[in-house]
Design a protein around this motif. Structure first.
Motif, mmCIF file in Angstrom:
data_model
loop_
_atom_site.group_PDB
_atom_site.id
_atom_site.type_symbol
_atom_site.label_atom_id
_atom_site.label_comp_id
_atom_site.label_asym_id
_atom_site.label_seq_id
_atom_site.Cartn_x
_atom_site.Cartn_y
_atom_site.Cartn_z
ATOM 1 N N LYS A 72 0.297 -1.474 1.699
ATOM 2 C CA LYS A 72 -0.394 -0.366 1.035
ATOM 3 C C LYS A 72 -1.860 -0.353 1.453
ATOM 4 C CE LYS A 72 2.866 1.312 -1.705
ATOM 5 N NZ LYS A 72 3.315 2.717 -1.627
ATOM 6 N N GLY A 73 -2.402 0.850 1.567
ATOM 7 C CA GLY A 73 -3.828 1.021 1.826
ATOM 8 C C GLY A 73 -4.429 1.853 0.719
ATOM 9 N N GLY A 78 0.282 1.833 4.144
ATOM 10 C CA GLY A 78 -0.432 0.953 5.048
ATOM 11 C C GLY A 78 0.178 0.933 6.440
ATOM 12 N N TYR A 79 -0.469 0.213 7.347
ATOM 13 C CA TYR A 79 -0.021 0.181 8.734
ATOM 14 C C TYR A 79 -0.448 -1.132 9.390
ATOM 15 C CZ TYR A 79 -4.877 1.735 9.235
ATOM 16 O OH TYR A 79 -6.240 1.836 9.130
ATOM 17 N N HIS A 80 0.197 -1.435 10.508
ATOM 18 C CA HIS A 80 -0.214 -2.544 11.367
ATOM 19 C C HIS A 80 -1.168 -1.986 12.406
ATOM 20 C CE1 HIS A 80 0.459 -6.185 13.981
ATOM 21 N NE2 HIS A 80 0.177 -5.299 14.917
ATOM 22 N N GLU A 81 -2.351 -2.584 12.526
ATOM 23 C CA GLU A 81 -3.341 -2.072 13.461
ATOM 24 C C GLU A 81 -3.304 -2.851 14.774
ATOM 25 O OE1 GLU A 81 -7.212 -1.640 11.885
ATOM 26 O OE2 GLU A 81 -7.950 -0.511 13.613
ATOM 27 N N VAL A 82 -3.175 -2.125 15.865
ATOM 28 C CA VAL A 82 -3.263 -2.704 17.202
ATOM 29 C C VAL A 82 -4.677 -2.475 17.706
ATOM 30 C CG1 VAL A 82 -2.357 -2.645 19.555
ATOM 31 C CG2 VAL A 82 -0.829 -2.215 17.620
ATOM 32 N N GLU A 83 -5.347 -3.550 18.082
ATOM 33 C CA GLU A 83 -6.743 -3.451 18.458
ATOM 34 C C GLU A 83 -6.931 -2.782 19.819
ATOM 35 O OE1 GLU A 83 -8.495 -7.299 18.244
ATOM 36 O OE2 GLU A 83 -7.856 -7.659 16.180
ATOM 37 N N SER A 118 -7.022 12.263 7.719
ATOM 38 C CA SER A 118 -5.670 12.477 7.199
ATOM 39 C C SER A 118 -5.253 11.357 6.259
ATOM 40 C CB SER A 118 -4.663 12.560 8.360
ATOM 41 O OG SER A 118 -4.994 13.613 9.227
ATOM 42 N N LYS A 119 -4.296 11.699 5.400
ATOM 43 C CA LYS A 119 -3.667 10.716 4.530
ATOM 44 C C LYS A 119 -2.209 10.563 4.937
ATOM 45 C CE LYS A 119 -6.533 11.505 0.413
ATOM 46 N NZ LYS A 119 -6.519 11.834 -1.047
ATOM 47 N N VAL A 120 -1.683 9.341 4.847
ATOM 48 C CA VAL A 120 -0.266 9.081 5.084
ATOM 49 C C VAL A 120 0.311 8.482 3.814
ATOM 50 C CG1 VAL A 120 1.446 7.844 6.458
ATOM 51 C CG2 VAL A 120 -0.637 8.720 7.550
ATOM 52 N N MET A 121 1.380 9.067 3.304
ATOM 53 C CA MET A 121 1.996 8.629 2.060
ATOM 54 C C MET A 121 3.466 8.346 2.274
ATOM 55 S SD MET A 121 0.135 11.199 -0.671
ATOM 56 C CE MET A 121 -1.653 11.214 -0.814
ATOM 57 N N ASP A 122 4.022 7.485 1.436
ATOM 58 C CA ASP A 122 5.430 7.125 1.512
ATOM 59 C C ASP A 122 6.223 8.018 0.569
ATOM 60 O OD1 ASP A 122 7.966 5.732 1.486
ATOM 61 O OD2 ASP A 122 6.868 3.977 2.215
ATOM 62 N N ILE A 138 3.805 12.797 5.002
ATOM 63 C CA ILE A 138 4.725 12.028 4.166
ATOM 64 C C ILE A 138 5.812 11.476 5.078
ATOM 65 C CG2 ILE A 138 6.360 12.083 2.264
ATOM 66 C CD1 ILE A 138 3.781 14.777 2.350
ATOM 67 N N MET A 139 6.084 10.175 4.944
ATOM 68 C CA MET A 139 7.038 9.490 5.820
ATOM 69 C C MET A 139 8.192 8.944 4.998
ATOM 70 S SD MET A 139 6.241 6.417 8.539
ATOM 71 C CE MET A 139 7.470 5.940 9.773
#
Length: 457
Positions: A72-73, A78-83, A118-122, A138-139
């Motif tokens: 969650k963010g 939430g997400y996995h961040e690739v640098e 943008s917002k990403v929601m579950d 929305i995913m």
């Protein structure tokens, strides 16, 4: 090792389904050199499979798709961040036999449009308080029913893609919803059978209008006429490559019914189709006993169904060509009292108890169900056709043909929708400067095209 371009790809993101991941390794070189965000959606029945599919980016430790899906963010997904600078990314399937299950993995480059605003929601447990929304995605890997309620006037656009593709002309994503007149109904209710749905709400021009979002996971086949809506083939994305998202949770048959007990509606219907004659889309006016069917490769089939309180959309997938699709948009009028309804009834105007079917997630063996691209159409654009279905007595649907501007990407590129997008983007980025070079270039392109059009006209 398997090199993957993902079945569903966009300019700045990739979308992987259960079939893509039914191999030992999915290797994605160079895509995340500017950095990436990895989102995952995992239904409950797919948890054990997802725990054994790992993300390895050669800089950070491995995370499972399950762990990413539960991150969650704040109030967002939430997400996995690739640098930045990481040129190697691998999805590793450690399950015996490389079995997979229904899930969705969305990898978005850090230079994507709208990322900073943008917002990403579950879809799972989605229930937001009324607030100002701009761009929101929305995913949900499992089918879900989404509803939005707007307090005050609002302009909105929706696509079955991520926020990065909404106003990106390179991806040419079809609008599944488009309400550009703030005087009309802007509530939304829809049964979603695609992993992503994104909305643009013009909160800059309507700062006092608030939007709330709710969702419930499960296949709902009965809706009412309380908002604009659409019905699309399972896995429909609607962008340039015309690829379909594959999931064993999606039924081959589609039947969605809109109904109301005590009100009658005039319903405007527009469509986008790529179907053969043996698999047409059928629209049934169950009150007046009329029905009609559409097939072909066209965006020009439209209809107006008058004075109805029960409308059914029916389609069966061609199992030999999973990239065939349809999209039907539903726009009801405000409605009027149904004289056939009992005067003593206490049922509300759109009081419908939806039938919710909970879908189980079967495990998928590797190598199932690959599809071929649909052949590109070489036919000339057809004139728009509008079918008007009369009210009161069952009649044969009459068809009138009218010629309008072709609905191609070039002629329709700068409609009111695009001016709204451009204005909104300028105002948002004035207060929130782009964080990437790609964003700045995108803004310059918008300004250049706008100035060119002003000079032409």
């Amino acid at each position: 090792m398997w090199f993957s371009a993902a079945l569903v790809g966009f300019t700045h993101s990739k979308l992987f389904d259960e079939t893509d991941l039914a191999v030992q390794n999915v290797y994605i070189p160079d895509f995340c050199e500017e950095g990436c965000r990895i989102y995952a959606s995992v239904p409950e029945a797919s948890i054990e499979i997802a725990k054994n599919i790992m993300v390895h980016d050669y800089i950070n430790d491995k995370d499972s798709l399950y762990d990413i899906s539960r991150t969650k963010g704040g109030d967002q997904k939430g997400y996995h961040e690739v640098e930045r600078g990481n040129t190697q990314l691998t999805l590793i399937n450690n399950n015996p036999g490389f079995v997979s299950a229904p899930l969705a993995v969305w990898i978005v480059r850090s230079d994507a449009s709208n990322l900073a605003v943008s917002k990403v929601m579950d879809a799972v447990d989605l229930n937001t308080a009324p607030e100002s929304l701009g761009v929101v995605t929305i995913m949900g890997a499992a089918p879900f029913t989404l509803r939005s309620k707007t307090e005050g006037p609002m302009i909105l656009v929706a696509t079955l893609s991520g926020y990065d593709s909404m106003n990106n002309e390179e991806d040419e994503c079809t609008n599944v919803l488009e309400q550009l007149n703030d005087q009309f109904l802007s509530n939304v209710q829809v049964s979603v059978r695609s992993p992503l749905i994104s909305f643009f709400f013009d909160e800059m021009d309507y700062p006092d209008s608030k939007v709330s979002l709710t969702a419930e996971v499960g296949q709902v086949n009965t809706l009412d006429f309380s908002g604009i809506s659409f019905v699309a083939s399972p896995g429909y994305i609607g962008c340039k490559e015309k690829k379909t998202f594959r999931s064993s949770l999606y039924d081959a048959a589609t039947t969605i019914t809109y109904s109301s007990y005590d009100r009658l509606y005039d319903v405007s219907i527009t469509s986008s189709l790529y179907t053969d004659e043996e698999h047409p889309v059928t629209i049934r006016d169950k009150k007046n006993g009329d029905d009609f069917s559409w097939a072909g490769n066209t965006n020009n089939e439209n209809a107006i169904v008058q004075q109805t309180n029960s409308l059914e959309i029916v389609w069966t997938r061609n199992v030999n060509d999973l990239n065939q699709f349809f999209l039907v948009r539903i726009t009801p009028s405000n409605g009027q009292a149904n004289p056939d309804a009992s005067a003593t009834t206490t049922i509300g105007s759109d009081d419908v108890t939806p039938e919710v079917t909970t879908v189980e997630a079967p495990v998928r063996d590797p190598g199932l169900g690959t599809t071929e691209d649909p052949e590109a159409s070489t036919e000339a654009a057809e004139p728009e056709r509008t079918t008007t279905v009369a009210d009161a007595k069952p009649t044969t649907a009459s068809t009138s043909t009218t010629t309008t501007l072709p609905s191609t990407a070039t002629t329709a590129r700068w409609t009111k929708k695009h001016w709204i997008w451009w204005r909104w983007h300028r105002r948002r980025t004035t207060t929130s400067p782009p964080t990437t070079t790609g964003g700045a270039q995108s803004e310059s392109a918008f300004v250049g095209v706008a100035l060119l059009i002003l000079l032409l006209f």
